[in-house]
Design a protein around this motif. Structure first.
Motif, PDB file in Angstrom:
ATOM      1  N   ILE A  67       0.845  -1.199   0.000  1.00  0.00           N
ATOM      2  CA  ILE A  67       0.000   0.000   0.000  1.00  0.00           C
ATOM      3  C   ILE A  67       0.877   1.243   0.000  1.00  0.00           C
ATOM      4  CG2 ILE A  67      -1.723   1.320   1.312  1.00  0.00           C
ATOM      5  CD1 ILE A  67      -2.733  -1.358   0.000  1.00  0.00           C
ATOM      6  N   ASP A  68       1.894   1.234   0.831  1.00  0.00           N
ATOM      7  CA  ASP A  68       2.805   2.375   0.908  1.00  0.00           C
ATOM      8  C   ASP A  68       3.459   2.636  -0.446  1.00  0.00           C
ATOM      9  OD1 ASP A  68       4.160   4.414   2.586  1.00  0.00           O
ATOM     10  OD2 ASP A  68       5.950   3.246   2.057  1.00  0.00           O
ATOM     11  N   THR A  69       3.889   1.589  -1.123  1.00  0.00           N
ATOM     12  CA  THR A  69       4.503   1.731  -2.442  1.00  0.00           C
ATOM     13  C   THR A  69       3.489   2.242  -3.460  1.00  0.00           C
ATOM     14  OG1 THR A  69       6.088  -0.019  -1.965  1.00  0.00           O
ATOM     15  CG2 THR A  69       5.695   0.484  -4.286  1.00  0.00           C
ATOM     16  N   TRP A  70       2.291   1.675  -3.457  1.00  0.00           N
ATOM     17  CA  TRP A  70       1.275   2.079  -4.413  1.00  0.00           C
ATOM     18  C   TRP A  70       0.906   3.555  -4.232  1.00  0.00           C
ATOM     19  CZ3 TRP A  70      -3.872   3.702  -4.449  1.00  0.00           C
ATOM     20  CH2 TRP A  70      -4.496   3.649  -5.688  1.00  0.00           C
ATOM     21  N   LEU A  71       0.949   4.028  -2.996  1.00  0.00           N
ATOM     22  CA  LEU A  71       0.557   5.410  -2.706  1.00  0.00           C
ATOM     23  C   LEU A  71       1.719   6.398  -2.781  1.00  0.00           C
ATOM     24  CD1 LEU A  71      -1.907   4.786   0.253  1.00  0.00           C
ATOM     25  CD2 LEU A  71      -2.483   5.509  -2.081  1.00  0.00           C
TER      26      LEU A  71
ATOM     27  N   ARG B 270       0.294   8.247   4.589  1.00  0.00           N
ATOM     28  CA  ARG B 270       0.539   7.871   5.987  1.00  0.00           C
ATOM     29  C   ARG B 270      -0.695   7.249   6.622  1.00  0.00           C
ATOM     30  NH1 ARG B 270      -0.792  10.208  10.404  1.00  0.00           N
ATOM     31  NH2 ARG B 270      -1.247  12.183   9.400  1.00  0.00           N
ATOM     32  N   VAL B 271      -1.867   7.901   6.517  1.00  0.00           N
ATOM     33  CA  VAL B 271      -3.040   7.391   7.230  1.00  0.00           C
ATOM     34  C   VAL B 271      -3.524   6.056   6.670  1.00  0.00           C
ATOM     35  CG1 VAL B 271      -3.789   9.644   8.080  1.00  0.00           C
ATOM     36  CG2 VAL B 271      -4.749   8.770   5.948  1.00  0.00           C
ATOM     37  N   VAL B 272      -3.466   5.895   5.365  1.00  0.00           N
ATOM     38  CA  VAL B 272      -3.909   4.626   4.775  1.00  0.00           C
ATOM     39  C   VAL B 272      -2.928   3.512   5.121  1.00  0.00           C
ATOM     40  CG1 VAL B 272      -4.437   3.388   2.634  1.00  0.00           C
ATOM     41  CG2 VAL B 272      -5.218   5.751   2.929  1.00  0.00           C
ATOM     42  N   THR B 273      -1.640   3.792   4.983  1.00  0.00           N
ATOM     43  CA  THR B 273      -0.635   2.772   5.304  1.00  0.00           C
ATOM     44  C   THR B 273      -0.720   2.373   6.769  1.00  0.00           C
ATOM     45  OG1 THR B 273       0.821   3.564   3.542  1.00  0.00           O
ATOM     46  CG2 THR B 273       1.832   2.226   5.269  1.00  0.00           C
ATOM     47  N   GLU B 274      -0.910   3.338   7.662  1.00  0.00           N
ATOM     48  CA  GLU B 274      -1.024   3.024   9.092  1.00  0.00           C
ATOM     49  C   GLU B 274      -2.264   2.184   9.387  1.00  0.00           C
ATOM     50  OE1 GLU B 274      -0.833   6.740  11.197  1.00  0.00           O
ATOM     51  OE2 GLU B 274       1.339   6.923  10.904  1.00  0.00           O
ATOM     52  N   ALA B 275      -3.370   2.487   8.744  1.00  0.00           N
ATOM     53  CA  ALA B 275      -4.596   1.716   8.970  1.00  0.00           C
ATOM     54  C   ALA B 275      -4.433   0.270   8.494  1.00  0.00           C
ATOM     55  CB  ALA B 275      -5.781   2.382   8.276  1.00  0.00           C
ATOM     56  N   VAL B 276      -3.787   0.089   7.351  1.00  0.00           N
ATOM     57  CA  VAL B 276      -3.547  -1.271   6.847  1.00  0.00           C
ATOM     58  C   VAL B 276      -2.526  -1.982   7.728  1.00  0.00           C
ATOM     59  CG1 VAL B 276      -2.693  -2.632   4.902  1.00  0.00           C
ATOM     60  CG2 VAL B 276      -4.214  -0.694   4.486  1.00  0.00           C
ATOM     61  N   ALA B 277      -1.519  -1.276   8.191  1.00  0.00           N
ATOM     62  CA  ALA B 277      -0.498  -1.870   9.066  1.00  0.00           C
ATOM     63  C   ALA B 277      -1.129  -2.388  10.371  1.00  0.00           C
ATOM     64  CB  ALA B 277       0.609  -0.865   9.361  1.00  0.00           C
ATOM     65  N   GLU B 278      -2.131  -1.677  10.875  1.00  0.00           N
ATOM     66  CA  GLU B 278      -2.816  -2.142  12.083  1.00  0.00           C
ATOM     67  C   GLU B 278      -3.516  -3.478  11.817  1.00  0.00           C
ATOM     68  OE1 GLU B 278      -6.157  -0.763  15.358  1.00  0.00           O
ATOM     69  OE2 GLU B 278      -5.977   0.377  13.496  1.00  0.00           O
ATOM     70  N   VAL B 279      -4.170  -3.597  10.663  1.00  0.00           N
ATOM     71  CA  VAL B 279      -4.801  -4.862  10.297  1.00  0.00           C
ATOM     72  C   VAL B 279      -3.733  -5.950  10.174  1.00  0.00           C
ATOM     73  CG1 VAL B 279      -6.131  -6.077   8.515  1.00  0.00           C
ATOM     74  CG2 VAL B 279      -6.771  -3.747   9.188  1.00  0.00           C
ATOM     75  N   ASP B 280      -2.641  -5.644   9.494  1.00  0.00           N
ATOM     76  CA  ASP B 280      -1.526  -6.606   9.363  1.00  0.00           C
ATOM     77  C   ASP B 280      -1.097  -7.116  10.731  1.00  0.00           C
ATOM     78  OD1 ASP B 280      -1.386  -6.255   6.584  1.00  0.00           O
ATOM     79  OD2 ASP B 280       0.434  -5.026   6.655  1.00  0.00           O
ATOM     80  N   ARG B 281      -0.900  -6.183  11.656  1.00  0.00           N
ATOM     81  CA  ARG B 281      -0.397  -6.534  12.993  1.00  0.00           C
ATOM     82  C   ARG B 281      -1.375  -7.453  13.719  1.00  0.00           C
ATOM     83  NH1 ARG B 281      -1.750  -5.096  17.682  1.00  0.00           N
ATOM     84  NH2 ARG B 281      -3.006  -3.303  17.008  1.00  0.00           N
ATOM     85  N   ILE B 282      -2.638  -7.114  13.693  1.00  0.00           N
ATOM     86  CA  ILE B 282      -3.642  -7.922  14.401  1.00  0.00           C
ATOM     87  C   ILE B 282      -3.711  -9.328  13.821  1.00  0.00           C
ATOM     88  CG2 ILE B 282      -6.132  -8.167  14.819  1.00  0.00           C
ATOM     89  CD1 ILE B 282      -6.143  -5.033  15.068  1.00  0.00           C
ATOM     90  N   VAL B 283      -3.733  -9.446  12.509  1.00  0.00           N
ATOM     91  CA  VAL B 283      -3.796 -10.768  11.877  1.00  0.00           C
ATOM     92  C   VAL B 283      -2.559 -11.580  12.219  1.00  0.00           C
ATOM     93  CG1 VAL B 283      -3.795 -11.997   9.663  1.00  0.00           C
ATOM     94  CG2 VAL B 283      -5.339 -10.047  10.015  1.00  0.00           C
ATOM     95  N   THR B 284      -1.395 -10.967  12.124  1.00  0.00           N
ATOM     96  CA  THR B 284      -0.144 -11.684  12.358  1.00  0.00           C
ATOM     97  C   THR B 284       0.005 -12.099  13.818  1.00  0.00           C
ATOM     98  OG1 THR B 284       0.882 -10.539  10.510  1.00  0.00           O
ATOM     99  CG2 THR B 284       2.368 -11.523  12.119  1.00  0.00           C
ATOM    100  N   GLU B 285      -0.496 -11.287  14.737  1.00  0.00           N
ATOM    101  CA  GLU B 285      -0.362 -11.603  16.170  1.00  0.00           C
ATOM    102  C   GLU B 285      -1.442 -12.545  16.680  1.00  0.00           C
ATOM    103  OE1 GLU B 285      -0.215  -7.873  18.238  1.00  0.00           O
ATOM    104  OE2 GLU B 285       1.777  -7.403  17.484  1.00  0.00           O
TER     105      GLU B 285
ATOM    106  N   SER C 180      -0.561  12.278  -1.621  1.00  0.00           N
ATOM    107  CA  SER C 180      -0.055  13.255  -0.653  1.00  0.00           C
ATOM    108  C   SER C 180       0.510  12.496   0.545  1.00  0.00           C
ATOM    109  CB  SER C 180      -1.166  14.194  -0.197  1.00  0.00           C
ATOM    110  OG  SER C 180      -2.053  13.517   0.668  1.00  0.00           O
ATOM    111  N   PRO C 181       1.513  13.070   1.197  1.00  0.00           N
ATOM    112  CA  PRO C 181       2.111  12.391   2.357  1.00  0.00           C
ATOM    113  C   PRO C 181       1.083  12.050   3.441  1.00  0.00           C
ATOM    114  CG  PRO C 181       3.513  14.185   1.653  1.00  0.00           C
ATOM    115  CD  PRO C 181       2.238  14.300   0.863  1.00  0.00           C
ATOM    116  N   SER C 182       0.106  12.911   3.662  1.00  0.00           N
ATOM    117  CA  SER C 182      -0.873  12.628   4.715  1.00  0.00           C
ATOM    118  C   SER C 182      -1.764  11.448   4.338  1.00  0.00           C
ATOM    119  CB  SER C 182      -1.711  13.869   5.024  1.00  0.00           C
ATOM    120  OG  SER C 182      -2.434  14.274   3.884  1.00  0.00           O
ATOM    121  N   VAL C 183      -2.192  11.377   3.079  1.00  0.00           N
ATOM    122  CA  VAL C 183      -3.005  10.240   2.626  1.00  0.00           C
ATOM    123  C   VAL C 183      -2.187   8.959   2.712  1.00  0.00           C
ATOM    124  CG1 VAL C 183      -4.111   9.182   0.605  1.00  0.00           C
ATOM    125  CG2 VAL C 183      -4.570  11.576   1.175  1.00  0.00           C
TER     126      VAL C 183
END
Length: 108
Positions: A79-83, A92-107, A87-90
């Motif tokens: 997602i970070d690469t695709w974006l 950041r917020v999208v990548t962080e939201a997806v990263a949270e999902v990644d973390r929960i699934v992995t843990e 804009s830096p703010s978009v």
């Protein structure tokens, strides 16, 4: 809170984030697009379509049915690469939201 409940909350935050940056209102891909063998269906979908109709939809189903979650999840780097042109703010917020999902699934 169970991992499935945490995942549902994270997915709700991801959807809210995608809506806030106008990445949620995308056309549903044709049925054949889901048959792609490429990562993120890059040959048949735009990434916002994949996020909505594949990533979020499948994880919501797993969470709702309390089915086993994938052993790992690492979508945020793509997602970070695709974006990179967003804009830096978009980005950041999208990548962080997806990263949270990644973390929960992995843990889980």
């Amino acid at each position: 809170m169970t991992s499935h409940e945490a995942l549902m909350e994270a997915l709700e935050r991801l959807v809210a984030t995608l809506r806030s940056v106008d990445m949620w209102r995308v056309e549903e891909p044709p049925a054949a697009a889901f048959d792609s063998q490429q990562p993120f269906c890059v040959d048949t979908m735009e990434l916002p379509q994949w996020l909505r109709y594949v990533f979020v939809a499948r994880l919501e189903t797993l969470a709702e049915t309390e089915a086993p979650l994938p052993a790992t999840c690492s979508v945020a780097p793509a997602i970070d690469t695709w974006l990179k042109e967003a804009s830096p703010s978009v980005r950041r917020v999208v990548t962080e939201a997806v990263a949270e999902v990644d973390r929960i699934v992995t843990e889980a």
